[in-house]
Scaffold this active site. Structure first.
Site, mmCIF file in Angstrom:
data_model
loop_
_atom_site.group_PDB
_atom_site.id
_atom_site.type_symbol
_atom_site.label_atom_id
_atom_site.label_comp_id
_atom_site.label_asym_id
_atom_site.label_seq_id
_atom_site.Cartn_x
_atom_site.Cartn_y
_atom_site.Cartn_z
ATOM 1 C CD GLN A 37 7.612 -3.881 -6.651
ATOM 2 O OE1 GLN A 37 6.343 -4.612 -7.070
ATOM 3 N NE2 GLN A 37 7.954 -4.795 -5.346
ATOM 4 C CG PHE A 38 7.869 -0.811 -11.568
ATOM 5 C CD1 PHE A 38 8.422 -0.687 -12.859
ATOM 6 C CD2 PHE A 38 7.789 -1.968 -10.845
ATOM 7 C CE1 PHE A 38 9.452 -2.132 -13.687
ATOM 8 C CE2 PHE A 38 8.540 -2.982 -11.501
ATOM 9 C CZ PHE A 38 8.814 -2.976 -11.953
ATOM 10 C CB ALA B 290 -0.994 -0.326 1.184
ATOM 11 C CD GLU B 291 1.855 1.445 -3.855
ATOM 12 O OE1 GLU B 291 -0.004 1.030 -3.372
ATOM 13 O OE2 GLU B 291 2.526 -0.333 -4.645
ATOM 14 C CG HIS C 58 5.726 -2.473 -15.462
ATOM 15 N ND1 HIS C 58 4.351 -2.771 -15.440
ATOM 16 C CD2 HIS C 58 6.387 -3.613 -14.108
ATOM 17 C CE1 HIS C 58 4.081 -3.401 -13.763
ATOM 18 N NE2 HIS C 58 4.882 -3.991 -13.390
HETATM 19 C C1 LIG Z 1 -0.247 -0.225 -6.987
HETATM 20 C C2 LIG Z 1 0.853 -1.145 -6.952
HETATM 21 N N1 LIG Z 1 1.762 -1.141 -6.247
HETATM 22 C C3 LIG Z 1 2.708 -2.330 -6.785
HETATM 23 C C4 LIG Z 1 2.747 -2.573 -7.285
HETATM 24 C C5 LIG Z 1 3.646 -4.378 -8.370
HETATM 25 N N2 LIG Z 1 3.649 -5.630 -7.758
HETATM 26 C C6 LIG Z 1 2.768 -5.915 -9.309
HETATM 27 S S1 LIG Z 1 2.225 -7.430 -8.310
HETATM 28 C C7 LIG Z 1 2.648 -7.272 -7.223
HETATM 29 C C8 LIG Z 1 2.248 -8.232 -5.898
HETATM 30 C C9 LIG Z 1 1.171 -8.626 -5.861
HETATM 31 O O1 LIG Z 1 0.773 -9.658 -4.696
HETATM 32 P P1 LIG Z 1 -0.990 -9.828 -5.117
HETATM 33 O O2 LIG Z 1 -1.959 -9.123 -4.432
HETATM 34 O O3 LIG Z 1 -0.675 -11.009 -3.554
HETATM 35 O O4 LIG Z 1 -0.912 -11.120 -6.388
HETATM 36 P P2 LIG Z 1 -0.723 -11.891 -6.698
HETATM 37 O O5 LIG Z 1 0.981 -11.206 -7.691
HETATM 38 O O6 LIG Z 1 0.016 -13.321 -5.634
HETATM 39 O O7 LIG Z 1 -1.853 -12.578 -7.664
HETATM 40 C C10 LIG Z 1 3.299 -6.272 -6.595
HETATM 41 C C11 LIG Z 1 3.372 -5.427 -5.235
HETATM 42 C C12 LIG Z 1 1.758 -2.859 -8.451
HETATM 43 N N3 LIG Z 1 1.224 -3.907 -9.598
HETATM 44 N N4 LIG Z 1 0.431 -2.138 -8.273
#
Ligand SMILES: Cc1ncc(C[n+]2csc(CCOP(=O)(O)OP(=O)(O)O)c2C)c(N)n1
Ligand SMILES: Cc1ncc(C[n+]2csc(CCOP(=O)(O)OP(=O)(O)O)c2C)c(N)n1
Ligand SMILES: [Mg+2]
Ligand SMILES: [Mg+2]
Lengths: 385, 345, 385, 345
Positions: free
Chosen positions: D94-95, D71-72, D141
């Site tokens: 992260q990006f 949660a940013e 990205h």
């Molecule tokens: C708002 C946001 N923050 C960070 C990311 C980078 N990111 C991509 S997948 C991920 C993890 C996601 O975890 P989860 O919600 O458990 O889904 P899963 O990958 O396990 O399916 C992150 C941090 C993103 N896509 N969107």
């Protein structure tokens, strides 16, 4: 004037005037254990045709994951987040919906889209890298795969509300990961849905990780399904590797939504067997011994055991399932090994309905550059120098 | 500024203030198209904190003009979903600074959905943002956030400087198949001007600047809350012998380069005026573009008069922040009218 | 290889390997009715000195609200969001904290800051309009009054975590309105706090409205306190007009936090007796008959009845309380009727530790303008022309 | 571009890539000051998705380098609270595009806290944002979000174009008592260049641009991922007889006007190059400022070469979006080298 100044005024300790609970909490709380059907006597009531159908979809789903992973290693996809081990959730989400309903997948849920009938090449467009979305959302009633986590959830609520206001019988099912539940948009979407009683089902695939971050660093809640009560909607906790449990509970939630019963939050406990994506190295944050127990709890194995145990799956059925899966995989190989056909002018075509003057100028520039490259005979595969 | 109070009454039928013109625009749009839905915080029974949505819930029902829970990302996010289903949501952000929680939905979805889907999923959304200062608001109630929106491809950014434009541009915004961030200069809400509410249909269209005042010796390029300031400055400048042209951009995106360039090439001098902080603000783009396209016509550098490069100040100090007539005139006086010039350090 | 291909393999329907609830849900759930003490036998255990102290603070609080409202009508404050009717929450929040603890008030909670000992003129600086914050937060351990709703909650979590990591015995108490609970930042802050077990107390003043929007349009939850379980922290539902209940429960939550027990969410049910601010017209969205029952449930009246009923409040005590309140009000009048002393150069002084070159240029410009104005003899009170 | 691979190994001790220099900078800062805390998604055991925080949790413990919930706004918001208590948080987004959810915390709090409290509550926060394209990333990205941060008074915005600057600027950012948005050009993460890891202490300081290459006939003003592009373009331009100067801004805020103005006044011509979309992008401010301060020295309009005014494109098309050497050279060729010129319509 204070009470003190009013001699003789009686003191009546009344309860705060407006207080009443808006809804009873108890019925909203999830079961203490994930709900399971396969391997229990309840499974015997299930329609054999349905079970076989789910089985076929799981086998195809697994093959889809394998094939996409292989294609990624071969450089045909830019990136692939696998759902190996999560096929039951993916398939159940797709199957619980009727044609008019909408699916709101996260970036990981291409398989759910494929299980709903979308062409794998269209589903994989984003991950292949030729465009952001490979299909018309309205045609398939599948929203674009959503990368910014949890941001698709309010979209699902809005769409369902729009349909409801128009009097259309449409349910939206939105998928999100365990990590995604921490985002503000998750909270806002669930709250809007509950207040407006929109026909939405929220499916959390709790696969144990958000990239490297395990669930224990993501939440301290008894379960993610317990979040439901804070919005005034029912929470359901299910074994996400039990395709029948997932199908049942999601179907029930969809039914409830269409009947005006409002939204439901479903947490499906599952596990991400592969790394986060091909680019990830899962050994950096988990040991194989953590993964191991989940192999015995494989969604395909669970359903297969049910089917074979009850004599519902002939070798011929299994072979047919495998053949269908192979056919899908062969199609993916063939079509994804071919180079994508791309028109660079698409970069300008869809920013606005009408390009701005600035975009038209930039379009001319690129057209001229491409023409010059062609003249130089080195147009194709030329990198930005 | 020379304004002519219109002979309208304060009723819905005959709006006379910018606030009333905006209300009327939404009302007419909702009457014309059942797909138009208004949503936001307090927009229903209260009619919004600025009363811009006044009467809409009453006339069209709470399903068409809806009080939402208090969550801006949720508001804009659900509006995205509504637009995906074919509605035309008109979202109210209560104040400029309270649009920030919705920034991710705006940038990652509203602005990109059409492009993402190769045109299959347009976003006919209007996001109304009361902006700017000058009304004595406390912290977070005076921001000018248009620079953020201008820098986001896929959004249109409109802002009226007059009552007539408020009506016309908002109708155009709601009619647009693309998302429009509609910036309402809140200190002009109660301004009245020569708008005939009997003929409210004159819609200038999106992407067209207008020459508000013709002049020959220099061009003031401006928009929104600074339009009256520039008009007043132009009047005052006559005393100094300057005949200033005033261009009201109305549309920041798309940017009407032709009108601006034509004017500046003709006058040979330009000052860009806005209330948003100057550094990396809208004036940067405008001045850079003038510099590029009018290079050989310019008699002097393009100057900018803008808000200070500071967070929006408290009410008691905002007068020092806002670009007023004196600062505009001062900039005009620095447009190298003498043959000899010296350039600052 | 699928299970089917392994003849003889037994089918063991094991539970999903990793499943266990992270915590028990039941102890986290709030009482079904708001917790009350005043007027019940439990109140008799309360220390008489404490009750009198709370009473004095409430009387002063009410007077503060009245005076600030009057000053606003007189144009001495730009805007005032009153806490008339909410004094018990304001006072209890301040009193539950120890000197080293931190208070994180929302824009409405100036009274809590004053009850904690802050000079009213400093507390009202924001609302007077001469600067954004009128005090040094670290000196008073009161964060700036926070206008963007719920955004102060993660600050409280971060500060409490920083203190915890340093080994300092510090608790943060953060205040938010019922409307503010809908914001994503509320969700993110509570989740971080629970995962990190930071010493934070979240106090929701549910005063029935977010400007014009009633609670029913804000949430469908049984109560706002029920949100706690979704984060894995205890939720407490209290009568926010019962100063003793509020003081007890908040003190308990502060104790729990300092003992390493982690965060608590407290919902105080109260009512906003005045309009949202002086600029608001509450008759547009509520009738007087809705307000009426709350007059009988006034926090001062409740406590006063308790005290007088038990013979704990002499007329002299009440007079002393009123006198203290009048003294505060007189000070406010005197000092807020004086014009604020402002230095326009402050506009540049605190944007960065070192002003940029651009700021220095703008500073020179303003200095020159002010000098010129002074020369013209019309410096003071000159509006932007 | 002429780069000299450094004789360092790939270990933590002798970083050779920009990624390693950044890791080293955080490590050294954490070792020097216990108030420095790193937090973000996956920054702990994983070391971040780009491995920039690799080894920090191991060396300093998870309390100093902490995996947060996903949660940013929560991350940045808690960092604000940590800074209020005297810590120096270094936050990783992260990006680029995943910084947007934290936008409200950034604009409404991080950038304003010092000002709000008249200096009592500084925000010594560093927000690391991997940005820009060119690495084949899918949607969300590849954004270049610096325009948003530049337009926010109260923030510093730094971005390295070389390995040495990556180390030096990040140390300076963490040492700064003001919030710094530290933009890391992700496609330079694996670049190696002549940085001596044995002497990593050379810190250029905040707010100082650098002339990367001296030249006489025109100035390229650039930063971050476009620095190598401009260096390469300058080399290529020699064949055409152009001797280009390259100014690497390094610090977008504060903006080092003196260095830029001095260079352009000397060369008489300027092209601003960046990857972020051009319209209302950073180049607008830079070009406008050059136009204003160098007016009488300019032989030609200041041109801008930037990313297209579109949402960041999919990987297979990003090469058409990115400003490459050819576009830079093309702009240089349009700097009116002939006596006769015609100005485009
Ligand atoms: C708002 C946001 N923050 C960070 C990311 C980078 N990111 C991509 S997948 C991920 C993890 C996601 O975890 P989860 O919600 O458990 O889904 P899963 O990958 O396990 O399916 C992150 C941090 C993103 N896509 N969107
Ligand atoms: C992020 C944000 N959105 C909108 C507003 C405008 N606003 C100020 S107060 C308010 C209502 C707040 O209601 P609640 O949280 O219940 O607090 P109360 O006013 O009742 O104390 C709104 C919408 C704001 N300050 N911040
Ligand atoms: Mg996950
Ligand atoms: Mg409230």
């Amino acid at each position: 004037m204070t009470v003190l100044e009013q001699p003789g005024r009686a003191y009546h300790p009344a309860p705060p005037p407006a207080w009443k609970p808006r809804t009873e909490a108890a019925p909203l709380l999830p079961d203490p254990e994930p709900y399971r059907v396969l391997g229990t006597s309840a499974a015997e009531k299930a329609d054999a045709g349905l079970l076989r159908e789910l089985y076929g979809a799981l086998v195809t789903g697994r093959r889809y994951n394998e094939q996409a992973t292989t294609l990624t290693k071969q450089g045909r996809l830019a990136v692939y987040p696998s759902t190996t081990g999560q096929e039951a959730c993916q398939v159940a989400a797709a199957r619980a919906l009727r044609p008019q309903d909408w699916l709101f997948p996260s970036y990981r849920d291409t398989l759910a889209a494929v299980a709903r009938g979308l062409d794998p090449v269209q589903a994989l467009t984003l991950l292949r890298g030729d465009w952001h979305t490979g299909y018309d959302p309205a045609e398939h009633r599948i929203a674009p795969l959503c990368t910014p986590l949890a941001t698709q959830l309010p979209h699902a609520v809005g769409l369902a509300r729009a349909a409801m206001l128009k009097g259309d019988d449409v349910v939206a099912l939105a998928m999100v990961g365990d990590g995604g539940t921490s985002e503000g948009d998750f909270h806002e979407a669930l709250n809007f849905a509950a207040v407006w009683r929109t026909p939405v089902v929220f499916l959390v695939q709790n696969n144990g990780f958000a990239i490297s971050v395990p669930l224990a660093k993501q939440t301290a809640a008894p379960s993610l399904a317990h979040k439901a009560v804070g919005y005034g909607m029912p929470g359901r906790l299910i074994d996400g590797n039990d395709a029948l449990a997932a199908y049942e509970v999601l179907t029930e939630a969809v039914e409830r939504a269409r009947g005006g019963g409002g939204p439901t939050l479903v947490e499906a406990v599952t596990y991400r067997m592969d790394a986060h994506t091909n680019a990830d190295d899962a050994t950096r944050y988990r040991t194989d011994s953590e993964v191991e127990p989940w192999r015995a709890h494989d969604p395909i194995a669970l359903l297969e055991a049910e089917l074979t145990g009850r004599g519902l799956l002939e070798e011929a059925d299994a072979a047919a399932a495998r053949a269908a899966a192979e056919e899908l995989a062969a199609g993916m190989r063939e079509r994804l090994h071919a180079d994508a056909e791309l028109d660079p002018m698409d970069l300008f075509a869809h920013v606005y309905a009408e390009p701005t003057q600035q975009l038209r100028e930039q379009e001319s520039m690129l057209r001229a550059e491409l023409a010059a490259e062609l003249e130089d005979g080195d147009g194709e595969g030329e990198e930005t120098r | 500024m020379t304004t002519t109070a219109v002979a309208g009454t304060a009723t819905g039928r005959k709006p006379a203030t910018m606030a009333q013109a905006l209300t009327r625009a939404m009302r007419d749009a909702m009457a014309a198209d059942p797909a138009v839905h208004v949503l936001g915080e307090d927009v229903g029974q209260l009619g919004g904190v600025f009363r811009i949505t006044q009467g809409l819930a009453e006339e069209f029902g709470e399903d068409r003009c809806t009080d939402t829970p208090l969550a801006e990302a949720g508001i804009l996010g659900t509006a995205v979903g509504m637009a995906m289903y074919g509605l035309r949501p008109v979202v109210e952000m209560q104040f400029d600074a309270f649009g920030y929680p919705a920034f991710e939905q705006l940038v990652s979805h509203v602005s990109r959905m059409r492009n993402r889907t190769r045109g299959a999923t347009p976003m006919p959304l209007t996001i109304r943002v009361p902006y700017g200062g000058g009304i004595g608001g406390v912290e977070h109630h005076g921001d000018s956030s248009e620079a953020y929106y201008m820098a986001t491809p896929g959004l249109h950014v409109l802002t009226p400087g007059t009552v007539a434009d408020a009506y016309g541009l908002l109708r155009a915004a709601i009619a647009s198949d693309d998302p429009v961030v509609f910036m309402e200069p809140k200190r002009l809400y109660w301004s009245k001007a020569g708008w005939d509410p009997e003929r409210p249909e004159e819609v200038p269209g999106i992407g067209r600047a207008v020459v508000r005042r013709q002049g020959t010796t220099a061009t003031l390029v401006t928009y929104g809350p600074s339009v009256p300031v520039c008009m007043e400055a132009a009047e005052a400048a006559r005393e100094e012998g300057w005949d200033l042209e005033v261009v009201d951009l109305r549309s920041l995106v798309p940017f009407d380069e032709a009108t601006v360039v034509e004017s500046v090439r003709r006058t040979g001098r330009a000052v860009v005026v806005h209330e948003s902080p100057g550094f990396a603000g809208p004036g940067g783009e405008i001045a850079a573009r003038i510099g590029e396209r009018c290079f050989h016509y310019l008699e002097a550098p393009v100057l900018r008069v803008a808000g200070l490069d500071i967070p929006y100040p408290p009410p008691m100090l905002e007068k020092h922040h806002l670009p007023g007539v004196d600062r505009v005139l001062d900039a005009v006086s620095r447009l190298q009218w003498e043959a000899e010039w010296t350039e600052g350090g």
